[in-house]
Design an enzyme around this catalytic site. Structure first.
Site, PDB file in Angstrom:
ATOM      1  CE  LYS A  73     -35.204 -23.226  26.063  1.00  0.00           C
ATOM      2  NZ  LYS A  73     -36.076 -22.161  26.608  1.00  0.00           N
ATOM      3  CB  SER A 147     -35.980 -22.906  30.321  1.00  0.00           C
ATOM      4  OG  SER A 147     -36.555 -22.323  29.176  1.00  0.00           O
ATOM      5  CB  SER A 171     -37.063 -19.335  28.992  1.00  0.00           C
ATOM      6  OG  SER A 171     -37.730 -20.093  29.963  1.00  0.00           O
TER       7      SER A 171
END
Lengths: 469, 469
Positions: A73, A147, A171
């Site tokens: 990420k 997210s 997330s």
């Protein structure tokens, strides 16, 4: 042959055992990405770097992740790659690996690049990004979830063997549910947060996406550990799959506090999953989830918004135009909060922690749907806030209560959409949540760990993964 | 006969064993108070109530504090008495005992009244009160110390067998040093804070004053325990006097970071006390105390001032004239702090906690002077802030670092003023600090526990008090 290969730890290890070379896997990974034609998954593709690493990898030498491609990420540093947090103006070139990334690479894993996210990890939908939105791996009409959108989709699409997300308010779990994969949200402080862009520093953790509970759990055992350089790292029991009591006690939301926002298929699937647990011998105890929702309220209506402001720094005041408009709207109220408000919020949380702990007394695990309902791209376009909030129903309270958890696919619902259950346990009891997750994975048709996987010898209070699967 | 009686647990128990009646003790206590002629110690004298309780006490029935008179700092509720926190406008009539008070009374102790303090427990001097200032029990030219001024003086003057203070930043230790008694500052959450007016809610604890380590420790064992109704209560190991390692490792400030503000007698006495420990077999390790001082800085220069504002509520804005002028001056900056400031302060603390924990690694106990120097009434009249800050040198950082501790008299310094050492240990290790305190108490001439004291049978890893004394 690589075209049919499942990019799981098990699948890749088996292929490597048959003589496949890591370089071929990296080539295949990027071929799959190109064939998919989704420009929203990766914000940085490390094609040359990954290939070079594969060629230079040498012999396995006992490295358990030898040649396993993974994605990171883009709010976690990988040396030689930019970190953007999905805010181009924020971008910097990372000169060192985050602690967890360094550990994974030392174990032989190869990073393919950095993945898209809701900007500054603020969101559960995956559309709050100035870059193209990753396509949901199940149904492009759905939001990808966030997210950690790109990391979840990359695993679900079979581009990588696993990926790193982060999880402050859901997330690492919500996008797992929306893409039908496993999302492991460790106890706070179990994985070093060194090299991660903070969202809410007191509530942040790196998280893991994988195709199965067994593989997510193995990755957790390989990455967990105290980092003396990280102030949020803390000593926790060594990761062990807990031997569950004969009759494990499972808390679930009672009828009055189960929220599915009209998604009857979700409610029915959740009940069926719980009934399967009960049939396997679990004691099921319905509890009122209201105090947990009150905790969740604090996250965005209370002072914790100010943590997000602190993470973004002066940008909100000096360069607000560099922020996504939705992110900006969420953060702005944080500027008006006083330190007295912050402490009053902490006091309110402390009181609610007591109430929630008492509600969970005697329960081994709390089981909730990972998401209460699905959200479409159309719905979030029409209302950027409401559907996002709904997605956090069963995730927002978790880190505020210092719980750990794992989101696990439970098989298709009546309408074919993927079911997902989250098992939550107290801090340090990650192995208890994972052990129960193995029982419900894909409706009981869990992916067992292959016989040749390098599992550490189980001790007396561990359960061998193959037995649980 | 009661006139010569030492008002210690041991002295009173012995007298009761010889046939003295509790009523006579209560009468004698108030006779002593009247004879002392210090109107600053008690803000509320419960003469009638205490006498009535003594008469109604009945047989001991195994109650370990049967007939022991005690005093309660006036920021802790006692049913039927006003609570003022030394702010007359704040006063209310308590309708229930604080949890700890209720427990003490159930064990047979008799509360004589409520004692003076620095207003809202903000101060270490004891002069920040609209009521008469209690006289220091050693030398009236000195400040009594605070914020638990009246409770410390009441014990030091022999008016009560023990007393309750509170300790957020040193309020239970500094006045112990200034009045030559023992001040036990429990691990946060060991004693219920229910029924206590908060100062900094995240850092507050009730504390204990007594004439000896053995008696302070016994009182701690009688009052510690989880209170399910108190959000700050937490499960900790049951109180046990730890068996110290043969060669206990003691951290002490190194030469560069020992602060005595020119009080050479204090430095010499501290060194002599440490040398005595070394002679008894302790391994002494000098550490740099700078990061601990950086923690202390946060308490009044950082966001924790806002906790004090939160405790005082809207009074600072709507009725500032009802506050002591010095208290008002200290609190006012807290209004200007933002929630972002608060979280940034928490982050800074988290980082410093890591550094301090590493500095203490391998050490069993941290030994510091309780106070760096003495402060006179004249000095604090000339400067209401500086001398107060100096008194907190070795106490301000303690609760922010989640340490427990005990301040113990170490005998007279070269100039005759009382020496005091504070032994600090990690949370839950109160018994380790107390065990070492027994070794240094009054220069090794500690008060042993009498043979007839109701000590619970020591288990294998406890040390019998009589052996340690």
């Amino acid at each position: 042959m690589p075209r049919d290969l499942a990019f799981t730890l098990a699948g890749l290890r088996a292929a490597y055992a048959r003589g496949l070379q890591p370089e071929a896997v990296i080539v295949e990974a990027f071929r799959r990405l190109d064939a998919l034609g989704d420009p929203g998954i990766f914000l940085h593709e490390a094609r040359a770097q990954a290939l070079a690493e594969a060629r230079a990898l040498g012999a396995p030498d006992g490295r358990p992740l030898w040649g396993i491609p993974f994605a990171v990420k883009d709010n976690i540093d990988v040396a030689g790659m930019p970190t953007t947090a999905a805010c181009p103006d924020f971008a910097y070139d990372a000169t060192a690996d985050a602690f967890v990334v360094a550990r994974l690479r030392a174990l032989g894993a190869i990073c393919l690049g950095k993945t898209n996210l809701d900007q500054f990890a603020t969101g559960l939908v995956g559309v709050r990004t100035p870059y193209p939105v990753p396509r949901n791996a199940i149904d492009p009409a759905l939001v990808p979830g966030g997210s950690s959108s790109g990391s979840a989709v990359a695993v679900a699409q079979g581009l990588v063997g696993f990926s790193l997300g982060t999880d402050t308010a859901g997330s690492g779990r919500v996008p797992a549910a929306l893409n039908d994969i496993v999302g492991l949200k460790p106890s706070l402080g179990a994985l070093s947060s060194a090299g991660m862009v903070p969202a809410c520093r007191t509530l942040d953790t790196i998280s893991l996406f994988a195709q199965s509970v067994a593989e997510a759990w193995e990755l957790f055992t390989l990455t967990a550990g105290v980092d003396p350089a990280d102030a949020w790292s803390r000593p926790l029991p060594p990761p062990r799959l807990a031997s569950l009591p004969e009759a494990v006690t499972v808390a679930v939301p009672d009828a009055a506090s189960l929220r599915t926002f009209g998604d009857t298929a979700q409610a029915a699937h959740f009940h069926a999953t719980v009934e399967r647990l009960r049939a396997q011998g679990a004691r099921v105890r319905a509890i009122d989830l209201s105090p947990f929702y009150a905790v969740a309220e604090l996250l965005y209506s209370g002072p914790w918004v100010a943590e997000r402001v602190a993470a973004v720094g002066s940008r909100l005041i000096t360069a607000p135009e560099t922020l996504h408009e939705v992110t900006r709207a969420i953060l702005a109220p944080g500027l008006a909060l006083s330190a007295v408000d912050a402490f009053n919020g902490l006091y309110r949380l402390q009181e609610l922690r007591r109430v929630c702990a008492q509600a969970l007394e005697g329960a081994d695990v709390l089981c909730v749907p990972t998401i209460p309902c699905f959200v479409t791209r159309e719905e979030i376009a029409a209302d950027p806030f409401g559907p996002n909030s709904r997605l956090g129903t069963y995730t927002n309270f978790v880190n505020l209560l210092d719980l750990c958890g794992i989101a696990v696919p439970t098989g298709p619902r009546a309408d074919g959409r993927p079911g997902s259950l989250t098992l939550l346990a107290r801090k340090g009891e990650d192995g208890r949540a994972a052990a129960l997750a193995l029982r419900v994975e894909r409706g009981g048709a869990a992916v067992p760990l292959p016989a040749d996987a390098p599992v550490h010898a189980p001790t007396s209070d561990e359960i061998a993964l193959a037995v649980c699967g």
